[in-house]
Design a protein around this motif. Structure first.
Motif, PDB file in Angstrom:
ATOM      1  N   PHE A  97       0.795  -1.277   0.352  1.00  0.00           N
ATOM      2  CA  PHE A  97      -0.264  -0.117   0.155  1.00  0.00           C
ATOM      3  C   PHE A  97       0.892   1.190  -0.361  1.00  0.00           C
ATOM      4  CE2 PHE A  97      -2.662  -3.234   1.733  1.00  0.00           C
ATOM      5  CZ  PHE A  97      -3.214  -3.147   1.218  1.00  0.00           C
ATOM      6  N   ILE A  98       0.138   2.717  -0.533  1.00  0.00           N
ATOM      7  CA  ILE A  98       1.444   3.641  -0.916  1.00  0.00           C
ATOM      8  C   ILE A  98       0.434   4.760  -0.129  1.00  0.00           C
ATOM      9  CG2 ILE A  98       2.025   4.574  -2.251  1.00  0.00           C
ATOM     10  CD1 ILE A  98       2.727   3.047  -4.376  1.00  0.00           C
ATOM     11  N   LYS A  99       0.529   4.622   0.593  1.00  0.00           N
ATOM     12  CA  LYS A  99      -0.097   6.166   1.597  1.00  0.00           C
ATOM     13  C   LYS A  99      -0.162   7.498   0.577  1.00  0.00           C
ATOM     14  CE  LYS A  99       1.043   9.232   5.470  1.00  0.00           C
ATOM     15  NZ  LYS A  99       1.506   9.431   6.696  1.00  0.00           N
ATOM     16  N   GLY A 100      -1.295   7.335   0.660  1.00  0.00           N
ATOM     17  CA  GLY A 100      -2.414   8.920   0.325  1.00  0.00           C
ATOM     18  C   GLY A 100      -2.860   8.495  -1.485  1.00  0.00           C
ATOM     19  N   ASP A 101      -2.715   6.585  -1.639  1.00  0.00           N
ATOM     20  CA  ASP A 101      -3.384   6.396  -2.771  1.00  0.00           C
ATOM     21  C   ASP A 101      -3.872   4.888  -2.439  1.00  0.00           C
ATOM     22  OD1 ASP A 101      -3.492   5.098  -5.256  1.00  0.00           O
ATOM     23  OD2 ASP A 101      -1.759   5.170  -6.493  1.00  0.00           O
ATOM     24  N   ARG A 102      -4.854   5.296  -3.260  1.00  0.00           N
ATOM     25  CA  ARG A 102      -6.456   4.153  -2.716  1.00  0.00           C
ATOM     26  C   ARG A 102      -6.486   2.235  -3.599  1.00  0.00           C
ATOM     27  NH1 ARG A 102     -11.937   6.764  -2.682  1.00  0.00           N
ATOM     28  NH2 ARG A 102     -12.203   5.654  -4.750  1.00  0.00           N
ATOM     29  N   LYS A 103      -5.345   2.651  -4.748  1.00  0.00           N
ATOM     30  CA  LYS A 103      -4.885   1.836  -5.559  1.00  0.00           C
ATOM     31  C   LYS A 103      -4.195   0.502  -4.597  1.00  0.00           C
ATOM     32  CE  LYS A 103      -4.663   4.221  -9.902  1.00  0.00           C
ATOM     33  NZ  LYS A 103      -3.974   4.059 -10.768  1.00  0.00           N
ATOM     34  N   GLU A 104      -4.307  -0.578  -5.103  1.00  0.00           N
ATOM     35  CA  GLU A 104      -3.720  -1.502  -4.504  1.00  0.00           C
ATOM     36  C   GLU A 104      -2.609  -2.259  -5.112  1.00  0.00           C
ATOM     37  OE1 GLU A 104      -6.353  -5.388  -5.044  1.00  0.00           O
ATOM     38  OE2 GLU A 104      -6.628  -4.743  -3.138  1.00  0.00           O
ATOM     39  N   TYR A 105      -0.914  -2.107  -5.100  1.00  0.00           N
ATOM     40  CA  TYR A 105      -0.513  -1.723  -5.753  1.00  0.00           C
ATOM     41  C   TYR A 105       0.784  -3.671  -4.510  1.00  0.00           C
ATOM     42  CZ  TYR A 105       0.054   2.932  -7.503  1.00  0.00           C
ATOM     43  OH  TYR A 105      -0.510   4.026  -7.002  1.00  0.00           O
ATOM     44  N   PHE A 106       1.526  -3.609  -6.112  1.00  0.00           N
ATOM     45  CA  PHE A 106       1.971  -5.749  -6.020  1.00  0.00           C
ATOM     46  C   PHE A 106       3.663  -5.424  -6.208  1.00  0.00           C
ATOM     47  CE2 PHE A 106      -2.401  -5.104  -6.895  1.00  0.00           C
ATOM     48  CZ  PHE A 106      -2.980  -6.282  -6.179  1.00  0.00           C
ATOM     49  N   VAL A 107       4.202  -6.352  -5.089  1.00  0.00           N
ATOM     50  CA  VAL A 107       5.614  -6.851  -5.565  1.00  0.00           C
ATOM     51  C   VAL A 107       5.613  -7.684  -4.955  1.00  0.00           C
ATOM     52  CG1 VAL A 107       5.748  -5.937  -2.842  1.00  0.00           C
ATOM     53  CG2 VAL A 107       7.805  -5.553  -4.730  1.00  0.00           C
ATOM     54  N   ALA A 108       7.046  -8.308  -6.533  1.00  0.00           N
ATOM     55  CA  ALA A 108       7.544  -9.469  -6.800  1.00  0.00           C
ATOM     56  C   ALA A 108       8.401  -9.281  -5.250  1.00  0.00           C
ATOM     57  CB  ALA A 108       7.626 -10.017  -7.475  1.00  0.00           C
ATOM     58  N   GLU A 109       8.283 -11.006  -4.756  1.00  0.00           N
ATOM     59  CA  GLU A 109       9.428 -11.044  -3.751  1.00  0.00           C
ATOM     60  C   GLU A 109      10.569 -11.425  -5.115  1.00  0.00           C
ATOM     61  OE1 GLU A 109      11.756 -11.963  -0.800  1.00  0.00           O
ATOM     62  OE2 GLU A 109       9.586 -11.695  -0.144  1.00  0.00           O
ATOM     63  N   LYS A 110      12.158 -11.407  -4.480  1.00  0.00           N
ATOM     64  CA  LYS A 110      12.723 -10.879  -5.486  1.00  0.00           C
ATOM     65  C   LYS A 110      14.061 -11.431  -5.013  1.00  0.00           C
ATOM     66  CE  LYS A 110      11.532  -6.750  -7.407  1.00  0.00           C
ATOM     67  NZ  LYS A 110      11.628  -6.154  -8.917  1.00  0.00           N
ATOM     68  N   ASP A 111      13.869 -12.608  -4.400  1.00  0.00           N
ATOM     69  CA  ASP A 111      15.207 -13.600  -3.400  1.00  0.00           C
ATOM     70  C   ASP A 111      14.741 -14.982  -4.187  1.00  0.00           C
ATOM     71  OD1 ASP A 111      16.136 -15.917  -1.922  1.00  0.00           O
ATOM     72  OD2 ASP A 111      16.027 -14.975  -0.394  1.00  0.00           O
ATOM     73  N   VAL A 112      15.848 -15.006  -4.855  1.00  0.00           N
ATOM     74  CA  VAL A 112      15.345 -16.254  -6.211  1.00  0.00           C
ATOM     75  C   VAL A 112      15.486 -17.605  -5.046  1.00  0.00           C
ATOM     76  CG1 VAL A 112      16.615 -17.857  -7.969  1.00  0.00           C
ATOM     77  CG2 VAL A 112      16.740 -14.854  -7.937  1.00  0.00           C
ATOM     78  N   TRP A 113      16.209 -17.625  -3.936  1.00  0.00           N
ATOM     79  CA  TRP A 113      16.543 -19.534  -3.521  1.00  0.00           C
ATOM     80  C   TRP A 113      15.342 -18.851  -3.118  1.00  0.00           C
ATOM     81  CZ3 TRP A 113      18.280 -23.214  -3.997  1.00  0.00           C
ATOM     82  CH2 TRP A 113      18.144 -23.979  -3.075  1.00  0.00           C
ATOM     83  N   TYR A 114      14.443 -18.008  -2.165  1.00  0.00           N
ATOM     84  CA  TYR A 114      13.188 -18.115  -1.940  1.00  0.00           C
ATOM     85  C   TYR A 114      11.930 -18.041  -2.505  1.00  0.00           C
ATOM     86  CZ  TYR A 114       8.485 -16.616   0.656  1.00  0.00           C
ATOM     87  OH  TYR A 114       7.044 -16.716   1.169  1.00  0.00           O
TER      88      TYR A 114
END
Length: 167
Positions: free
Chosen positions: A74-91
């Motif tokens: 979540f980005i403060k002040g923005d009602r949209k949902e945002y998405f981020v991928a886990e970048k640890d390749v081993w995980y």
């Protein structure tokens, strides 16, 4: 090759590879896009960059969240949902292995156990069938154990084991 061209090629190729592994092409492309992005992306940005519908974007983002490899941000002040991928390749490797085991190996193990439990097991044909199911169970069990080791291990341990196997 320019960075934008390399990212586009990565996203498209990763989607193509995924179909060979039995994974939805668009789901893999969404994941690749999020991995290659330097920031969290909204559903609208995913739709625009991949030229897919809102329903397709939402369905695949939810699936990636269910797999445990993408999370909402979540980005403060923005009602949209945002998405981020886990970048640890081993995980990522361990999470994908865990999900594939749950979806593909565990059902086969249950199925084979059920097939071995037959009432008329005294005939030669029944014994042969049970042996075949036991052989399949043995191989599937070994694959399950290998996957379990990979899930529970750290990257240095597994690399060491694989290196020893190759010697």
């Amino acid at each position: 090759m320019q960075l934008s061209e390399a990212k586009e090629k990565y996203i498209q190729t990763w989607g193509t590879f995924a179909t060979n592994w039995g994974i939805n092409r668009t789901m893999a492309q969404v994941h690749a896009l999020l991995l290659a992005s330097g920031k969290a992306l909204s559903t609208d940005e995913v739709m625009e960059q991949l030229e897919i519908s809102r329903g397709n974007a939402n369905m695949n983002l939810r699936a990636l969240i269910d797999w445990g490899i993408v999370r909402k941000e979540f980005i403060k002040g923005d009602r949209k949902e945002y998405f981020v991928a886990e970048k640890d390749v081993w995980y990522l490797f361990k999470q994908i292995t865990k999900e594939r085991r749950k979806r593909e190996i565990e059902p086969v193990i249950s199925f084979l156990e059920e097939l071995r439990d037959i009432d008329d097991n005294d005939s030669e044909e029944a014994k042969e069938f049970i042996k075949l199911m036991n052989d399949f169970s043995s191989v599937t069990g070994k694959i399950n154990n290998i996957m379990d080791l990979a899930i529970k291990s750290d990257d240095h341990w597994l690399v060491g084991k694989i290196t020893n196997l190759l010697k």
